[in-house]
Design an enzyme around this catalytic site. Structure first.
Site, mmCIF file in Angstrom:
data_model
loop_
_atom_site.group_PDB
_atom_site.id
_atom_site.type_symbol
_atom_site.label_atom_id
_atom_site.label_comp_id
_atom_site.label_asym_id
_atom_site.label_seq_id
_atom_site.Cartn_x
_atom_site.Cartn_y
_atom_site.Cartn_z
ATOM 1 C CG ASN A 21 49.266 12.897 -25.240
ATOM 2 O OD1 ASN A 21 49.886 13.656 -25.981
ATOM 3 N ND2 ASN A 21 48.993 13.186 -23.988
ATOM 4 C CG HIS A 68 43.142 3.286 -24.759
ATOM 5 N ND1 HIS A 68 42.393 4.415 -24.970
ATOM 6 C CD2 HIS A 68 43.996 3.592 -23.747
ATOM 7 C CE1 HIS A 68 42.773 5.363 -24.135
ATOM 8 N NE2 HIS A 68 43.740 4.890 -23.370
ATOM 9 C CB ALA A 75 48.142 5.572 -22.691
HETATM 10 N N1 LIG Z 1 51.872 9.685 -25.129
HETATM 11 C C1 LIG Z 1 51.009 9.323 -24.196
HETATM 12 O O1 LIG Z 1 50.283 8.328 -24.319
HETATM 13 C C2 LIG Z 1 50.927 10.137 -22.944
HETATM 14 C C3 LIG Z 1 50.347 9.590 -21.796
HETATM 15 C C4 LIG Z 1 50.312 10.366 -20.655
HETATM 16 C C5 LIG Z 1 50.792 11.659 -20.660
HETATM 17 N N2 LIG Z 1 51.314 12.175 -21.807
HETATM 18 C C6 LIG Z 1 51.803 13.561 -21.864
HETATM 19 O O2 LIG Z 1 53.115 13.625 -21.358
HETATM 20 C C7 LIG Z 1 53.321 14.886 -20.715
HETATM 21 C C8 LIG Z 1 53.862 14.643 -19.310
HETATM 22 O O3 LIG Z 1 52.932 13.880 -18.573
HETATM 23 P P1 LIG Z 1 53.085 13.724 -16.984
HETATM 24 O O4 LIG Z 1 52.061 12.764 -16.541
HETATM 25 O O5 LIG Z 1 54.501 13.508 -16.620
HETATM 26 O O6 LIG Z 1 52.630 15.179 -16.518
HETATM 27 P P2 LIG Z 1 52.927 15.882 -15.099
HETATM 28 O O7 LIG Z 1 51.909 16.975 -14.998
HETATM 29 O O8 LIG Z 1 53.019 14.880 -14.024
HETATM 30 O O9 LIG Z 1 54.374 16.518 -15.328
HETATM 31 C C9 LIG Z 1 54.623 17.522 -16.264
HETATM 32 C C10 LIG Z 1 55.758 18.375 -15.727
HETATM 33 O O10 LIG Z 1 56.148 19.294 -16.757
HETATM 34 C C11 LIG Z 1 56.300 20.580 -16.181
HETATM 35 N N3 LIG Z 1 56.071 21.576 -17.236
HETATM 36 C C12 LIG Z 1 54.905 22.033 -17.731
HETATM 37 N N4 LIG Z 1 55.132 22.929 -18.710
HETATM 38 C C13 LIG Z 1 56.479 23.034 -18.836
HETATM 39 C C14 LIG Z 1 57.339 23.786 -19.671
HETATM 40 N N5 LIG Z 1 56.845 24.642 -20.568
HETATM 41 N N6 LIG Z 1 58.668 23.640 -19.536
HETATM 42 C C15 LIG Z 1 59.185 22.786 -18.602
HETATM 43 N N7 LIG Z 1 58.426 22.053 -17.765
HETATM 44 C C16 LIG Z 1 57.087 22.167 -17.889
HETATM 45 C C17 LIG Z 1 55.318 20.643 -15.036
HETATM 46 O O11 LIG Z 1 55.706 21.597 -14.072
HETATM 47 C C18 LIG Z 1 55.365 19.204 -14.502
HETATM 48 O O12 LIG Z 1 56.348 19.041 -13.503
HETATM 49 C C19 LIG Z 1 51.980 15.611 -20.730
HETATM 50 O O13 LIG Z 1 51.941 16.583 -21.759
HETATM 51 C C20 LIG Z 1 50.985 14.513 -21.006
HETATM 52 O O14 LIG Z 1 49.854 14.965 -21.725
HETATM 53 C C21 LIG Z 1 51.407 11.435 -22.928
#
Ligand SMILES: NC(=O)c1ccc[n+]([C@@H]2O[C@H](COP(=O)([O-])OP(=O)(O)OC[C@H]3O[C@@H](n4cnc5c(N)ncnc54)[C@H](O)[C@@H]3O)[C@@H](O)[C@H]2O)c1
EC number: 1.4.1.21
Length: 268
Positions: free
Chosen positions: A189, A219, A121
């Site tokens: 994150n 940010h 992000a």
């Molecule tokens: N790096 C960044 O700046 C940034 C920004 C946004 C989100 N993220 C992170 O990325 C990840 C994904 O984000 P998103 O928006 O796609 O989330 P989301 O909730 O839309 O999707 C996550 C998916 O992972 C699945 N899941 C959860 N635990 C699991 C496991 N142990 N094994 C397999 N599948 C599992 C869920 O069922 C869901 O379908 C999150 O952890 C979020 O915090 C990072």
């Protein structure tokens, strides 16, 4: 190159669709999610149907590069597996790395696999990478959010901050990244990415502003070093499928994959 996907939510879906239709050097070969409905929904949109795994070990065995877009809880296990199986890993739940920094250090030493952390992000990591070649004096990030987006943060609850009565942009927290991830875990994150790229958790300054006049999370990153000074501001549109996730984060995962296979690489 065979891609394995763990997590078929907002980011995973964006990655899967791009690999399926738009990055010919990559093949989405296997996917996994704890929720079967998420897998079924994704499969319907894919032209080439990947295998569905029964767990993350199977994804790791089958793929050359595993994309994690699921949860910080599985990051430690994925790092261990990637090193053991000598497979590459792209991690989106970067906050999950903070509890496993020693694993990351051993991967750096042993060099059996590669780990990619997209900028997610935020922006400006290209400049930080270059600046790090010499001395960086300071890095700070000021995150501004609409007050309601901060409602359930542990710091807000503990300090009984009355967000509903905030009428103008108000600084509600200042500390280092280590304190910030405990106080505002939903910022984890961004803090983790910036700290890993820059000068570490303790030396990275974080300010959180509750701003009733904005609708998008913002940010502002400021860096000072031997190179001079840099300021980068990002105002993020939320992802359509998960409003807690910035659309830019999903796009950064796709762009990182594209950069891995591209013969021409632009930016540090
Ligand atoms: N790096 C960044 O700046 C940034 C920004 C946004 C989100 N993220 C992170 O990325 C990840 C994904 O984000 P998103 O928006 O796609 O989330 P989301 O909730 O839309 O999707 C996550 C998916 O992972 C699945 N899941 C959860 N635990 C699991 C496991 N142990 N094994 C397999 N599948 C599992 C869920 O069922 C869901 O379908 C999150 O952890 C979020 O915090 C990072």
């Amino acid at each position: 190159m065979k891609i394995g996907l763990v997590g078929c939510g907002a980011i995973g879906r964006e990655v899967a669709l791009a690999v399926d239709r738009d990055i010919p050097q990559l093949e989405l070969s296997i996917i996994y999610d704890v929720e079967k409905a998420k897998i079924d929904f994704l499969l319907k949109s894919l032209v080439k149907k990947p295998k569905v795994a029964s767990g993350i070990e199977e994804v790791m065995r089958e793929a050359d590069l595993v994309v994690e877009a699921a949860s910080p809880k599985i990051v430690g296990e994925l790092l261990t597996l990637a090193s053991k199986e000598e497979k590459d890993l792209l991690i989106m739940s970067i906050g999950g790395v903070l509890d496993h920094l020693e694993l990351l250090e051993s991967i750096k030493r042993e060099g059996k696999c590669k780990v990619f952390f997209p900028s997610g992000a935020i922006a400006g990591l290209d400049g930080i990478n270059a600046a790090r070649e010499k001395n960086i004096k300071s890095i700070s990030i000021t995150t501004s959010k609409p007050p309601q987006a901060l409602l359930n943060a542990p710091y807000v609850i503990q300090n009984k901050i009355d967000l509903k009565n905030i009428k103008k942009p108000t600084l509600i927290f200042e500390g280092n990244c280590k304190q910030a991830v405990k106080a505002f875990p939903r910022n984890i994150n961004v803090s983790a990415t910036l700290s890993l790229a820059g000068i570490g958790m303790e030396k990275t300054n974080v300010k959180i502003i509750a701003d009733p006049g904005i609708t998008k999370n913002q940010h502002k990153i400021e860096i000072k070093g031997d190179f001079g000074e840099m300021e980068v501001v990002v105002r993020n549109v939320p992802s359509l499928t998960n409003p807690k996730t910035s659309y830019l984060a999903a796009l950064s995962a796709v762009a990182t994959l594209r950069k891995i296979v591209s013969p021409v690489k632009i930016g540090t």
